[in-house]
Design a protein around this motif. Sequence first.
Motif, PDB file in Angstrom:
ATOM      1  N   LEU A 156      40.224 -72.680  32.007  1.00 19.95           N
ATOM      2  CA  LEU A 156      39.639 -74.011  32.204  1.00 19.95           C
ATOM      3  C   LEU A 156      39.956 -74.935  31.033  1.00 19.95           C
ATOM      4  CD1 LEU A 156      36.151 -73.068  33.671  1.00 19.95           C
ATOM      5  CD2 LEU A 156      37.959 -74.348  34.834  1.00 19.95           C
ATOM      6  N   ALA A 157      39.924 -74.387  29.840  1.00 22.05           N
ATOM      7  CA  ALA A 157      40.212 -75.185  28.654  1.00 22.05           C
ATOM      8  C   ALA A 157      41.657 -75.684  28.677  1.00 22.05           C
ATOM      9  CB  ALA A 157      39.947 -74.373  27.392  1.00 22.05           C
ATOM     10  N   ARG A 158      42.573 -74.811  29.060  1.00 20.12           N
ATOM     11  CA  ARG A 158      43.980 -75.228  29.150  1.00 20.12           C
ATOM     12  C   ARG A 158      44.158 -76.266  30.255  1.00 20.12           C
ATOM     13  NH1 ARG A 158      44.728 -69.807  28.480  1.00 20.12           N
ATOM     14  NH2 ARG A 158      45.057 -69.501  30.706  1.00 20.12           N
ATOM     15  N   GLU A 159      43.600 -75.983  31.408  1.00 17.25           N
ATOM     16  CA  GLU A 159      43.759 -76.856  32.569  1.00 17.25           C
ATOM     17  C   GLU A 159      43.226 -78.269  32.319  1.00 17.25           C
ATOM     18  OE1 GLU A 159      42.067 -77.159  37.149  1.00 17.25           O
ATOM     19  OE2 GLU A 159      42.057 -75.223  36.141  1.00 17.25           O
ATOM     20  N   HIS A 160      42.090 -78.348  31.625  1.00 18.81           N
ATOM     21  CA  HIS A 160      41.444 -79.643  31.404  1.00 18.81           C
ATOM     22  C   HIS A 160      41.632 -80.178  29.984  1.00 18.81           C
ATOM     23  CE1 HIS A 160      39.575 -79.567  35.354  1.00 18.81           C
ATOM     24  NE2 HIS A 160      39.321 -78.288  35.137  1.00 18.81           N
ATOM     25  N   ARG A 161      42.500 -79.490  29.220  1.00 20.35           N
ATOM     26  CA  ARG A 161      42.807 -79.887  27.841  1.00 20.35           C
ATOM     27  C   ARG A 161      41.538 -80.051  26.993  1.00 20.35           C
ATOM     28  NH1 ARG A 161      47.006 -84.225  29.925  1.00 20.35           N
ATOM     29  NH2 ARG A 161      48.659 -82.810  30.526  1.00 20.35           N
ATOM     30  N   LEU A 162      40.654 -79.077  27.105  1.00 24.38           N
ATOM     31  CA  LEU A 162      39.412 -79.110  26.341  1.00 24.38           C
ATOM     32  C   LEU A 162      39.682 -78.756  24.890  1.00 24.38           C
ATOM     33  CD1 LEU A 162      37.069 -77.303  28.873  1.00 24.38           C
ATOM     34  CD2 LEU A 162      37.444 -79.755  28.598  1.00 24.38           C
ATOM     35  N   LYS A 163      38.898 -79.338  24.005  1.00 25.41           N
ATOM     36  CA  LYS A 163      39.079 -79.083  22.578  1.00 25.41           C
ATOM     37  C   LYS A 163      38.296 -77.868  22.110  1.00 25.41           C
ATOM     38  CE  LYS A 163      40.044 -83.876  21.668  1.00 25.41           C
ATOM     39  NZ  LYS A 163      39.628 -85.117  21.051  1.00 25.41           N
ATOM     40  N   ALA A 164      37.249 -77.516  22.830  1.00 25.78           N
ATOM     41  CA  ALA A 164      36.427 -76.363  22.442  1.00 25.78           C
ATOM     42  C   ALA A 164      35.808 -75.762  23.693  1.00 25.78           C
ATOM     43  CB  ALA A 164      35.329 -76.789  21.475  1.00 25.78           C
ATOM     44  N   PHE A 165      35.575 -74.492  23.639  1.00 18.65           N
ATOM     45  CA  PHE A 165      34.872 -73.834  24.733  1.00 18.65           C
ATOM     46  C   PHE A 165      34.186 -72.594  24.187  1.00 18.65           C
ATOM     47  CE2 PHE A 165      38.090 -70.526  25.614  1.00 18.65           C
ATOM     48  CZ  PHE A 165      39.204 -71.092  25.031  1.00 18.65           C
ATOM     49  N   PRO A 166      33.106 -72.144  24.856  1.00 23.92           N
ATOM     50  CA  PRO A 166      32.274 -71.056  24.318  1.00 23.92           C
ATOM     51  C   PRO A 166      33.008 -69.768  23.964  1.00 23.92           C
ATOM     52  CG  PRO A 166      31.148 -72.139  26.109  1.00 23.92           C
ATOM     53  CD  PRO A 166      32.548 -72.708  26.071  1.00 23.92           C
ATOM     54  N   ALA A 167      34.064 -69.431  24.659  1.00 20.31           N
ATOM     55  CA  ALA A 167      34.746 -68.176  24.367  1.00 20.31           C
ATOM     56  C   ALA A 167      35.397 -68.185  22.987  1.00 20.31           C
ATOM     57  CB  ALA A 167      35.785 -67.879  25.446  1.00 20.31           C
ATOM     58  N   ASP A 168      35.593 -69.380  22.420  1.00 18.22           N
ATOM     59  CA  ASP A 168      36.172 -69.480  21.083  1.00 18.22           C
ATOM     60  C   ASP A 168      35.204 -69.043  19.992  1.00 18.22           C
ATOM     61  OD1 ASP A 168      38.716 -70.323  21.510  1.00 18.22           O
ATOM     62  OD2 ASP A 168      38.287 -72.451  21.241  1.00 18.22           O
ATOM     63  N   GLY A 169      33.926 -69.280  20.232  1.00 18.57           N
ATOM     64  CA  GLY A 169      32.946 -69.098  19.172  1.00 18.57           C
ATOM     65  C   GLY A 169      32.143 -67.823  19.293  1.00 18.57           C
ATOM     66  N   ASP A 170      31.006 -67.857  18.704  1.00 14.77           N
ATOM     67  CA  ASP A 170      30.085 -66.735  18.676  1.00 14.77           C
ATOM     68  C   ASP A 170      29.278 -66.730  19.968  1.00 14.77           C
ATOM     69  OD1 ASP A 170      28.164 -64.869  18.164  1.00 14.77           O
ATOM     70  OD2 ASP A 170      27.462 -65.781  16.307  1.00 14.77           O
ATOM     71  N   VAL A 171      29.634 -65.856  20.888  1.00 17.33           N
ATOM     72  CA  VAL A 171      29.002 -65.806  22.207  1.00 17.33           C
ATOM     73  C   VAL A 171      27.497 -65.574  22.096  1.00 17.33           C
ATOM     74  CG1 VAL A 171      28.905 -64.514  24.380  1.00 17.33           C
ATOM     75  CG2 VAL A 171      31.105 -65.079  23.358  1.00 17.33           C
ATOM     76  N   ILE A 172      27.090 -64.704  21.191  1.00 14.42           N
ATOM     77  CA  ILE A 172      25.659 -64.409  21.048  1.00 14.42           C
ATOM     78  C   ILE A 172      24.903 -65.649  20.579  1.00 14.42           C
ATOM     79  CG2 ILE A 172      23.961 -63.075  19.739  1.00 14.42           C
ATOM     80  CD1 ILE A 172      25.997 -60.760  19.765  1.00 14.42           C
ATOM     81  N   ARG A 173      25.464 -66.354  19.621  1.00 17.85           N
ATOM     82  CA  ARG A 173      24.794 -67.557  19.110  1.00 17.85           C
ATOM     83  C   ARG A 173      24.714 -68.642  20.185  1.00 17.85           C
ATOM     84  NH1 ARG A 173      26.856 -72.049  16.919  1.00 17.85           N
ATOM     85  NH2 ARG A 173      28.912 -71.113  16.771  1.00 17.85           N
ATOM     86  N   ILE A 174      25.792 -68.819  20.933  1.00 15.40           N
ATOM     87  CA  ILE A 174      25.835 -69.886  21.930  1.00 15.40           C
ATOM     88  C   ILE A 174      24.978 -69.560  23.145  1.00 15.40           C
ATOM     89  CG2 ILE A 174      27.357 -71.107  23.540  1.00 15.40           C
ATOM     90  CD1 ILE A 174      29.570 -70.729  21.370  1.00 15.40           C
ATOM     91  N   PHE A 175      25.132 -68.365  23.693  1.00 13.01           N
ATOM     92  CA  PHE A 175      24.428 -68.027  24.929  1.00 13.01           C
ATOM     93  C   PHE A 175      23.083 -67.347  24.696  1.00 13.01           C
ATOM     94  CE2 PHE A 175      28.724 -68.717  26.393  1.00 13.01           C
ATOM     95  CZ  PHE A 175      28.518 -69.423  27.563  1.00 13.01           C
ATOM     96  N   GLY A 176      22.805 -66.916  23.468  1.00 19.18           N
ATOM     97  CA  GLY A 176      21.520 -66.292  23.166  1.00 19.18           C
ATOM     98  C   GLY A 176      20.353 -67.250  23.379  1.00 19.18           C
ATOM     99  N   PHE A 177      20.547 -68.511  22.984  1.00 18.40           N
ATOM    100  CA  PHE A 177      19.501 -69.516  23.179  1.00 18.40           C
ATOM    101  C   PHE A 177      19.222 -69.698  24.663  1.00 18.40           C
ATOM    102  CE2 PHE A 177      18.124 -73.861  23.943  1.00 18.40           C
ATOM    103  CZ  PHE A 177      16.992 -73.910  23.140  1.00 18.40           C
ATOM    104  N   LEU A 178      20.279 -69.736  25.470  1.00 19.27           N
ATOM    105  CA  LEU A 178      20.111 -69.878  26.917  1.00 19.27           C
ATOM    106  C   LEU A 178      19.359 -68.681  27.492  1.00 19.27           C
ATOM    107  CD1 LEU A 178      20.625 -71.435  29.507  1.00 19.27           C
ATOM    108  CD2 LEU A 178      22.876 -70.335  29.622  1.00 19.27           C
TER     109      LEU A 178
END
Length: 83
Positions: free
Chosen positions: A17-39
């Motif tokens: 999705l990041a490649r297709e939409h030329r996104l600058k950042a996406f959750p898989a790049d970072g700390d999954v626990i930190r990002i999705f733990g809050f959710l």
Amino acid sequence: MVSWAARPEVKQAWASLAREHRLKAFPADGDVIRIFGFLDGTLMRTAPIMLGMDKSRKLGWHGFVDSKEALLETFQDVARLKM
């Protein structure tokens, strides 16, 4: 959400999705626990959150921001930044 987001196929989908939409950042790049733990914590609450401004107003805070409008503006900013 943490275990879901950590799956290889989910990370691969995010990357696609990041490649297709030329996104600058996406959750898989970072700390999954930190990002999705809050959710996870938010979705697993056993009791509703009761939020109010009464105490703040008693202490002198009288400004107002519409929460829905503020969230919409934030999401528009994130989309504009391609994040």
